[in-house]
Each structure stands twice: as structure tokens, then as C-alpha cells.
Scaffold this active site. Structure first.
Site, PDB file in Angstrom:
ATOM      1  CE1 TYR A   1      47.217  36.338  32.792  1.00 57.69           C
ATOM      2  CE2 TYR A   1      49.058  37.816  32.358  1.00 57.69           C
ATOM      3  CZ  TYR A   1      48.083  37.339  33.211  1.00 57.69           C
ATOM      4  OH  TYR A   1      47.972  37.847  34.483  1.00 57.69           O
TER       5      TYR A   1
ATOM      6  CG  ASP B   1      27.047  43.833  45.051  1.00 54.20           C
ATOM      7  OD1 ASP B   1      27.184  42.771  45.698  1.00 54.20           O
ATOM      8  OD2 ASP B   1      27.256  44.958  45.535  1.00 54.20           O
TER       9      ASP B   1
ATOM     10  CG  HIS C   1      40.696  33.130  35.938  1.00 57.13           C
ATOM     11  ND1 HIS C   1      40.767  34.493  36.063  1.00 57.13           N
ATOM     12  CD2 HIS C   1      39.732  32.710  36.794  1.00 57.13           C
ATOM     13  CE1 HIS C   1      39.886  34.887  36.973  1.00 57.13           C
ATOM     14  NE2 HIS C   1      39.240  33.831  37.418  1.00 57.13           N
TER      15      HIS C   1
ATOM     16  CB  SER D   1      47.300  32.108  34.441  1.00 56.84           C
ATOM     17  OG  SER D   1      46.646  33.050  35.282  1.00 56.84           O
TER      18      SER D   1
ATOM     19  NE  ARG E   1      48.359  37.721  39.570  1.00 59.74           N
ATOM     20  CZ  ARG E   1      48.037  38.755  38.807  1.00 59.74           C
ATOM     21  NH1 ARG E   1      46.804  38.890  38.371  1.00 59.74           N
ATOM     22  NH2 ARG E   1      48.942  39.649  38.482  1.00 59.74           N
TER      23      ARG E   1
END
Length: 145
Positions: free
Chosen positions: A24, A88, A101, A103, A112
Site C-alpha cells: 500500500y 445498493d 484502489h 494496489s 480480491r
């Protein structure tokens, strides 16, 4: 002046710079916030930047964005893989949604590789570390003019 772009981050992102920096990065969530503010400012836009470890908070903020935001950038973190409730809520938006994201989930563990958020997203930016957020803000600004 246009409505702000909401930038929402999910669970464990408050630990950026400490948690798995090899995946990250070493930047903190505060570094991400500053980078997003600067990118938005350069585009003549503003942001509302929030993070929570709680699914309900994210859902409340998505619902708030229905009226208050011009676009939404969301890094759902682990909730992207598990939360139908978040999907939703996102499906109620009529503004651009950019999934973000740090990564590249497609290059990681099998679980993932699917996110519910992608089903509602206008687009996805992933794999560029902190720059993923900056690119997502830029995309959101461009889609919400």
C-alpha cells in the site's frame, strides 16, 4: 461553485504507511488527503474527504452524496469484496462514481478480483498507489462537469 467531490475510504486505510507498506505504500492517509485536495484545487474543485472502518458510516456518506456531491471517489477496501449493502447505496446515485484502489486487486489474491462496487462504478483506477486517488479525483471532476 460546483458541489464538492466526495472521497471516501474504507476500513484499515487509516493505517496507511504502517500496514503492509510493500503493498500500500509508505504514504499516510493524511498524505492522500493532501494530494487529493491539491489535485481538486488545480481543477477548480473541492473535496470532502472521509475514512471509516464502519460499513454503516460509508453507506450514510454515500447517501449524503446523493444531494451534496458532484461525484464520488470511493476506495471501499475490504468492503468492496463483501458489501452488497454498499453496492445498493451506490446504485442510488446519479452522479459519477470512481472506484479507487492503491494496489491492483486483479494481481492479488483470487477473492480480491471481484468487487461489488465495480457493478455501480463509472470507472476504476487501481494499482498506482497514492496516484490512484489523484487520478480518480481527476476522472471524477472530468465526468461531473
Amino acid at each position: 461553485m460546483s458541489k464538492p467531490i466526495y472521497v471516501l475510504s474504507g476500513p484499515n486505510l487509516n493505517l496507511l504507511g504502517q500496514r503492509e507498506p510493500e503493498i500500500y505504500g509508505k504514504e499516510t492517509l493524511d498524505d492522500v488527503r493532501r494530494a487529493c485536495e491539491l489535485r481538486a484545487q488545480a481543477l477548480g474543485r473541492s473535496i470532502v474527504f472521509r475514512q471509516s472502518n464502519h460499513e454503516g458510516d460509508l453507506i450514510d456518506w454515500v447517501q449524503e452524496a446523493r444531494e451534496a456531491a458532484s461525484a464520488l471517489v470511493i476506495n471501499p477496501a475490504g468492503y468492496g469484496h463483501t458489501s452488497v449493502a454498499l453496492l445498493d447505496a451506490l446504485k442510488t446515485l446519479s452522479i459519477p462514481i470512481v472506484e479507487c484502489h492503491l494496489s491492483n486487486p486483479a494481481a492479488r489474491e483470487t477473492f480480491r478480483r471481484h468487487t461489488y462496487v465495480s457493478l455501480a462504478a463509472t470507472g476504476v483506477v487501481s494499482g498506482f498507489g497514492l496516484a490512484s486517488y489523484e487520478l480518480a479525483v481527476e476522472a471524477a471532476a472530468g465526468k461531473s462537469r
